[in-house]
Design a protein around this motif. Structure first.
Motif, PDB file in Angstrom:
ATOM      1  N   GLY A  61       0.809  -1.213   0.000  1.00 35.11           N
ATOM      2  CA  GLY A  61       0.000   0.000   0.000  1.00 35.11           C
ATOM      3  C   GLY A  61       0.838   1.255   0.000  1.00 35.11           C
ATOM      4  N   THR A  62       1.902   1.244   0.788  1.00 31.27           N
ATOM      5  CA  THR A  62       2.809   2.396   0.836  1.00 31.27           C
ATOM      6  C   THR A  62       3.502   2.594  -0.501  1.00 31.27           C
ATOM      7  N   LEU A  63       3.870   1.494  -1.147  1.00 32.34           N
ATOM      8  CA  LEU A  63       4.528   1.585  -2.448  1.00 32.34           C
ATOM      9  C   LEU A  63       3.598   2.193  -3.493  1.00 32.34           C
ATOM     10  N   GLY A  64       2.310   1.829  -3.469  1.00 32.08           N
ATOM     11  CA  GLY A  64       1.345   2.411  -4.400  1.00 32.08           C
ATOM     12  C   GLY A  64       1.191   3.909  -4.202  1.00 32.08           C
ATOM     13  N   ALA A  65       1.113   4.335  -2.943  1.00 36.11           N
ATOM     14  CA  ALA A  65       0.999   5.766  -2.657  1.00 36.11           C
ATOM     15  C   ALA A  65       2.264   6.503  -3.070  1.00 36.11           C
ATOM     16  N   VAL A  96       6.087  12.267   0.110  1.00 37.29           N
ATOM     17  CA  VAL A  96       6.846  11.239  -0.607  1.00 37.29           C
ATOM     18  C   VAL A  96       8.061  10.818   0.217  1.00 37.29           C
ATOM     19  N   GLY A  97       8.693  11.793   0.877  1.00 35.32           N
ATOM     20  CA  GLY A  97       9.810  11.459   1.752  1.00 35.32           C
ATOM     21  C   GLY A  97       9.380  10.579   2.916  1.00 35.32           C
ATOM     22  N   LEU A 135       9.158   5.165   5.220  1.00 33.77           N
ATOM     23  CA  LEU A 135       8.324   4.061   5.690  1.00 33.77           C
ATOM     24  C   LEU A 135       8.593   2.790   4.894  1.00 33.77           C
ATOM     25  N   LEU A 136       8.801   2.925   3.588  1.00 30.92           N
ATOM     26  CA  LEU A 136       9.119   1.764   2.755  1.00 30.92           C
ATOM     27  C   LEU A 136      10.404   1.089   3.231  1.00 30.92           C
ATOM     28  N   VAL A 137      11.411   1.896   3.496  1.00 31.18           N
ATOM     29  CA  VAL A 137      12.682   1.342   3.958  1.00 31.18           C
ATOM     30  C   VAL A 137      12.509   0.663   5.313  1.00 31.18           C
ATOM     31  N   ARG A 168      12.329  -4.415   8.168  1.00 34.06           N
ATOM     32  CA  ARG A 168      11.624  -4.944   9.335  1.00 34.06           C
ATOM     33  C   ARG A 168      11.751  -4.083  10.583  1.00 34.06           C
ATOM     34  N   ARG A 169      12.177  -2.852  10.462  1.00 30.45           N
ATOM     35  CA  ARG A 169      12.231  -2.002  11.648  1.00 30.45           C
ATOM     36  C   ARG A 169      10.834  -1.647  12.135  1.00 30.45           C
ATOM     37  N   ALA A 170       9.897  -1.502  11.189  1.00 28.31           N
ATOM     38  CA  ALA A 170       8.522  -1.196  11.566  1.00 28.31           C
ATOM     39  C   ALA A 170       7.637  -2.428  11.480  1.00 28.31           C
ATOM     40  N   ALA A 171       8.254  -3.609  11.333  1.00 27.12           N
ATOM     41  CA  ALA A 171       7.460  -4.820  11.136  1.00 27.12           C
ATOM     42  C   ALA A 171       6.777  -5.278  12.417  1.00 27.12           C
TER      43      ALA A 171
END
Length: 210
Positions: free
Chosen positions: A104-108, A156-157, A162-164, A169-172
């Motif tokens: 979802g984050t990648l789509g946005a 976008v930043g 968030l993608l990274v 897995r830091r936010a996993a």
């Protein structure tokens, strides 16, 4: 009442800490930030209408190029559509799905990048017929669209970070919090995109044809 020995104190099970009730600090911080930025956009959009009604003659001025609706319409639709994968990603993250939040984050993120590219192309198409220092119309055009583009760039930043974080897995462990906070900001960008489109492009075009 008997005193507990040191061994009993050490082996005695401790009560699990309770989860904090209500909204998190991050949620309130994002709400405060969005509220502040909403007031900023409301003020600058109101100034456009104020100068439009105060101007003598046509608006946009006859020396200005009438806004082209193709590019801004496409860009606005793209950023609105990008809110859908962000919503789906946020819902997936709320269920504990790191992969859903990542997609979802990648789509946005893709929608935000596409919007910025189209905004730059639109500026190039308006230049040099409309410039920042030419008149009040040109100043407002670039100020409003530039302010929005800057905020989209910030979004976008956020999405890139968030993608990274999700990828490594830091936010996993708790993807719900970070994804939902960024999603709030991205929805706000969609709302502002509509307000900017209606004010700068659509209403200006309709006003010029009166």
């Amino acid at each position: 009442m008997t005193d507990l020995t040191e061994h009993e104190v050490l082996v005695r099970p401790r009560a699990a800490p309770e989860a904090p009730a209500g909204r998190t600090t991050g949620w309130w911080a994002m709400v405060l930030f969005i509220s502040t930025e909403a007031a900023t956009f409301a003020a600058i959009l109101a100034s456009d209408f104020y100068l439009r009604f105060s101007a003598k003659g046509s608006w946009p001025p006859t020396s200005e190029k009438e806004p082209d609706l193709v590019l801004p319409t496409t860009a606005t639709v793209i950023i609105l559509v990008s809110c859908l994968p962000m919503l789906l990603g946020s819902l997936a993250a709320a269920r504990g799905s790191r992969a859903g939040g990542l997609l979802g984050t990648l789509g946005a993120f893709a929608g935000g990048v596409a919007f910025l590219v189209l905004q730059i192309v639109d500026w190039l198409s308006e230049w040099p017929d409309s410039t920042v220092s030419k008149d009040a119309y040109g100043s407002l055009f670039y100020a409003i669209t530039g302010l929005h583009a800057a905020h989209v760039l910030i979004g976008v930043g956020m999405l890139a970070f968030l993608l990274v974080s999700l990828a490594v897995r830091r936010a996993a462990a708790r993807p719900r919090g970070p994804v939902s906070l960024v999603a709030m900001y991205w929805y706000f960008m969609g709302v502002v995109a509509v307000a900017v489109y209606v004010t700068v492009y659509l209403s200006a075009t309709l006003w010029a044809t009166r």
